[in-house]
Design an enzyme around this catalytic site. Structure first.
Site, mmCIF file in Angstrom:
data_model
loop_
_atom_site.group_PDB
_atom_site.id
_atom_site.type_symbol
_atom_site.label_atom_id
_atom_site.label_comp_id
_atom_site.label_asym_id
_atom_site.label_seq_id
_atom_site.Cartn_x
_atom_site.Cartn_y
_atom_site.Cartn_z
ATOM 1 C CD GLU A 47 -6.127 92.017 -16.082
ATOM 2 O OE1 GLU A 47 -6.089 90.788 -16.194
ATOM 3 O OE2 GLU A 47 -6.922 92.604 -15.308
ATOM 4 C CE LYS A 118 -5.633 87.732 -13.785
ATOM 5 N NZ LYS A 118 -6.651 88.484 -14.545
ATOM 6 C CB CYS A 160 -6.788 91.714 -12.405
ATOM 7 S SG CYS A 160 -8.482 92.385 -12.445
#
Length: 274
Positions: A47, A118, A160
């Site tokens: 990321e 995301k 993440c």
């Protein structure tokens, strides 16, 4: 099992990305070159790999999906070294005010074959020097699960904080994922406590390979990330792991292990809604 091939070598680039785009881009190319020469068919970055900075910097860097000089540079790297390149996250334009944190997947010809925005944004208070993290001030939530065919199998994409939400990974498994990518910039505090446990849990629950690739070290006086990139097999065992410095690691992904583990313990057939 994926029809592309049963085995492939996958490479991970652990980074300590800075605010300087060209520095990060040069490091990615250097590592892609090294990993491709060692036979890696797919290379994955963490990321924030192109820039680790703040809201204003991300807004200045952001491009519409599929176009712009940074994405062209990434496409050129993939094509030059003949490897699939997965960019853990890059800011793309969602609206005039908001961005998406987007995972980009380039094939070995440099074509952008898919992207993932995301879904779960890190709006959390952490007991570290930075203290408060509010991704939603900069980014909009994504909404779609992404699984893509690659030379290393059917890859599910995540970023993440997504890793804490098991239902997302079940959706990837249902969609055919054999390998799951977790591109991350885990804080040092949360990483030490939960990173390995969460990655191994997602592998065990879904009987998939899990590729966790992270940022590491200090990015400013108050931002420290955990590193410890690792590759986990469908039984939940670690094949390889890095520590807290930039570099790369690699492993052979054997998709027959997915089939073997699922045959021995057919948990998907035992699932019952409550």
């Amino acid at each position: 099992m994926s029809k592309l091939m049963s085995k492939a070598k996958i490479g991970l680039i652990q980074m300590c990305s800075t605010e300087v785009l060209q520095h990060n881009l040069d490091y990615i190319e250097q590592q892609v070159k090294t990993l491709s020469e060692q036979g890696c068919k797919v290379v994955v970055t963490p990321e924030n790999c192109l820039m680790f900075a703040d809201k204003e910097s991300y807004q200045a860097l952001a491009e519409p999906i599929g176009t712009g000089p940074v994405q062209q540079a990434l496409s050129s790297i993939a094509a030059k070294y003949g490897t699939w390149l997965i960019i853990g996250s890059f800011p793309t334009k969602a609206s005039a005010e908001k961005l998406y944190s987007t995972c980009l997947v380039y094939d070995d010809l440099g074509l952008l074959v898919t992207s993932y925005n995301k879904i779960h944004l890190f709006d959390v208070d952490v007991d570290d020097e930075h203290g408060s993290y509010r991704e939603s001030d900069t980014f909009a939530h994504g909404s779609e699960v992404r699984v893509v065919d690659t030379p290393a199998g059917k890859l599910g994409l995540s970023i993440c904080y997504d890793v804490r939400f098991a239902n997302l990974y079940r959706e990837m498994r249902i969609a055919g994922a054999e390998v799951i990518i977790v591109a991350a910039a885990f804080t040092a505090v949360t990483g030490e406590a939960h990173w390995e446990t969460l990655l191994r849990a997602r592998a065990i629950e879904n009987q998939v390979w899990v590729i966790g690739v992270g940022q590491c070290g200090y990015h400013s006086h108050s931002r420290q990330t955990w590193g410890h990139s690792m590759i986990i097999d469908p039984w939940g065992s670690k094949l390889t792991q890095s520590a807290m410095t930039p570099g790369n690691l690699q492993a052979d992904i054997d998709l027959s292990e997915v089939e073997r583990v699922r045959h021995l313990m057919p948990v998907s057939g035992h699932f019952h809604s409550l």
